[in-house]
Write an enzyme that holds these catalytic residues in place. Structure first.
Site, PDB file in Angstrom:
ATOM      1  N   SER A  82       0.861  -1.185   0.000  1.00  0.00           N
ATOM      2  CA  SER A  82       0.000   0.000   0.000  1.00  0.00           C
ATOM      3  C   SER A  82       0.895   1.231   0.000  1.00  0.00           C
ATOM      4  O   SER A  82       2.087   1.138   0.269  1.00  0.00           O
ATOM      5  CB  SER A  82      -0.892   0.006   1.252  1.00  0.00           C
ATOM      6  OG  SER A  82      -0.108   0.202   2.423  1.00  0.00           O
TER       7      SER A  82
ATOM      8  N   ILE B 126       6.923  -2.616   7.294  1.00  0.00           N
ATOM      9  CA  ILE B 126       6.810  -1.163   7.339  1.00  0.00           C
ATOM     10  C   ILE B 126       7.646  -0.592   6.195  1.00  0.00           C
ATOM     11  O   ILE B 126       8.816  -0.939   6.032  1.00  0.00           O
ATOM     12  CB  ILE B 126       7.290  -0.607   8.695  1.00  0.00           C
ATOM     13  CG1 ILE B 126       6.551  -1.288   9.861  1.00  0.00           C
ATOM     14  CG2 ILE B 126       7.106   0.903   8.730  1.00  0.00           C
ATOM     15  CD1 ILE B 126       5.040  -1.167   9.847  1.00  0.00           C
ATOM     16  N   LYS B 127       7.020   0.279   5.413  1.00  0.00           N
ATOM     17  CA  LYS B 127       7.704   0.858   4.248  1.00  0.00           C
ATOM     18  C   LYS B 127       8.457   2.122   4.641  1.00  0.00           C
ATOM     19  O   LYS B 127       7.878   3.043   5.237  1.00  0.00           O
ATOM     20  CB  LYS B 127       6.686   1.201   3.145  1.00  0.00           C
ATOM     21  CG  LYS B 127       6.221   0.010   2.350  1.00  0.00           C
ATOM     22  CD  LYS B 127       5.140   0.402   1.361  1.00  0.00           C
ATOM     23  CE  LYS B 127       5.692   0.730   0.004  1.00  0.00           C
ATOM     24  NZ  LYS B 127       4.608   0.877  -0.999  1.00  0.00           N
ATOM     25  N   ILE B 128       9.729   2.134   4.303  1.00  0.00           N
ATOM     26  CA  ILE B 128      10.585   3.301   4.531  1.00  0.00           C
ATOM     27  C   ILE B 128      11.208   3.685   3.196  1.00  0.00           C
ATOM     28  O   ILE B 128      11.778   2.824   2.515  1.00  0.00           O
ATOM     29  CB  ILE B 128      11.701   2.976   5.553  1.00  0.00           C
ATOM     30  CG1 ILE B 128      11.103   2.710   6.932  1.00  0.00           C
ATOM     31  CG2 ILE B 128      12.734   4.102   5.614  1.00  0.00           C
ATOM     32  CD1 ILE B 128      12.126   2.327   7.993  1.00  0.00           C
TER      33      ILE B 128
ATOM     34  N   LEU C 168       2.801  -1.357   5.049  1.00  0.00           N
ATOM     35  CA  LEU C 168       2.230  -0.072   5.451  1.00  0.00           C
ATOM     36  C   LEU C 168       3.348   0.956   5.506  1.00  0.00           C
ATOM     37  O   LEU C 168       4.376   0.720   6.141  1.00  0.00           O
ATOM     38  CB  LEU C 168       1.571  -0.201   6.832  1.00  0.00           C
ATOM     39  CG  LEU C 168       1.074   1.103   7.474  1.00  0.00           C
ATOM     40  CD1 LEU C 168      -0.020   1.761   6.630  1.00  0.00           C
ATOM     41  CD2 LEU C 168       0.559   0.830   8.890  1.00  0.00           C
TER      42      LEU C 168
END
Length: 365
Positions: free
Chosen positions: A45, A141-143, A110
């Site tokens: 997402s 977790i998207k960074i 996310l």
């Protein structure tokens, strides 16, 4: 009965993830059918996807009203909505996560706030907060893989958090990302923890490279390279992946159960109508990789895609393509930095729009 074409990709060692999330799509069983029928093995997402989902549906209105009572900011309300969707999707993919090799797939991503793209400390702090809030072993977790993001990636991996490194365009930056991942694993191990549960992907954005470079090619007499530069870059990235995730340093971590940080192909829908709509998917199928694909591209591939082991074909041609660009005076590293800068802005705008839509809905409640 003919084998599903999307499912065939998995037989070549590549996982197809869906680049889309929406509350109704989870609730009415359509996501589950993609898992069952097409072998989809994860979800990504981003702010733009959530903006469309929340702005175009009344499914979130009740939660917005409830969250508004306690949330300090509109951004807090958004993450409250997003965390619920991500948890539901993670639960749906639990069987995929535990299928065969536990943790090989089944991840749902996310993203931290795009406003933090150049803030290393803020990114690391929010990554940990979101990780704890979602509280699912199969969340990533998207960074963003910006310069400041590298520090946040290493710190997050060192805390045992699964990370999807997003917004990668250039090969030098990709290599720095692999270093951040490996260093983070070493840090976690040195602190006395196990590392076998940690998973990460490095998301390499494709079609946007060609959208920027292709108009420059004709004037340089390189018209035959249209639609080929992104694919050439991806093939060279895979060469880096194979080199980095081998040798004594990596083997020491692998002996402790470490998983390589897989390359993930993103932005794989064709932006140029002259190209086949499955072009980028077909060109980069190969082992130990992921391709995150919008729904319409999954449907197109199911209809007329060709699954074959293509990723390591034409490596000489990929090298030659990038060499020809350089010889013509096109600085690909400069252009990929431009794309990174623009990419941050492209996520900021829908995020601002999303926060405004939530604010408007909150005021109606």
């Amino acid at each position: 009965m003919e084998t599903n074409k999307v499912k065939q990709i998995h037989s070549f060692g590549q996982s197809i993830w869906l680049d889309f999330i929406d509350r109704a799509f989870i609730a009415d069983g359509r996501l589950k059918s993609l898992i069952d029928d097409d072998g989809v093995r994860g979800v990504t997402s981003n702010p733009a996807i959530f903006e469309k989902a929340i702005s175009s549906s009344d499914q979130y209105d009740e939660d917005i009203a409830t969250l508004s009572k306690d949330a300090k900011t509109t951004e807090d309300i958004f993450f409250g909505l997003a965390v619920k969707d991500i948890q539901n999707a993670c639960d749906l993919f639990d069987g995929v996560y535990n299928d065969g090799v536990v943790g090989a797939d089944g991840y749902v991503s996310l993203e931290v706030s795009p406003f933090l793209a150049l803030d290393a400390e803020g990114t690391a702090r929010q990554a940990e907060e979101l990780w704890k809030k979602v509280d699912r072993k199969n969340v990533m977790i998207k960074i963003p893989g910006t310069k400041p993001g590298l520090q946040a990636i290493r710190e997050s991996i060192a805390k045992g958090i699964n990370i999807n490194v997003t917004l990668l365009f250039g090969l030098p930056r990709y290599e720095e990302v692999t270093e951040a991942y490996i260093s983070g694993l070493e840090d976690h191990l040195a602190a006395g923890h196990k590392i076998g549960h940690i998973s990460s992907v490095a998301s390499f954005f494709l079609s946007r490279i060609d959208v920027l470079v292709d108009p420059m090619l004709d004037e340089k007499g390189l018209g035959d390279l249209k639609g080929e530069v992104a694919i050439a870059s991806a093939k060279k990235a895979y060469e880096i992946y194979k080199r980095v995730f081998s040798g004594p340093r990596w083997e020491k971590l692998a002996a402790q159960g470490a998983k390589p940080q897989r390359l993930l192909w993103a932005s794989t829908s064709s932006k140029n109508p002259d190209f086949k709509d499955t072009k980028y998917v077909e060109a980069l199928i190969g082992p130990d990789t992921v391709d995150t694909v919008p729904l319409e591209t999954i449907e197109a591939f199911r209809d007329h895609g060709i699954a074959a082991n293509t990723l390591e074909q034409g490596l000489d041609k990929a090298t030659e393509t990038l060499d020809r660009l350089k010889a013509a005076g096109i600085d690909i590293d400069k252009l990929t930095q431009q794309l990174e800068d623009e990419g941050i802005e492209k996520f900021n705008k829908p995020f601002e729009k999303l926060l405004k839509a939530i604010e408007d809905q909150k005021n109606k409640a």
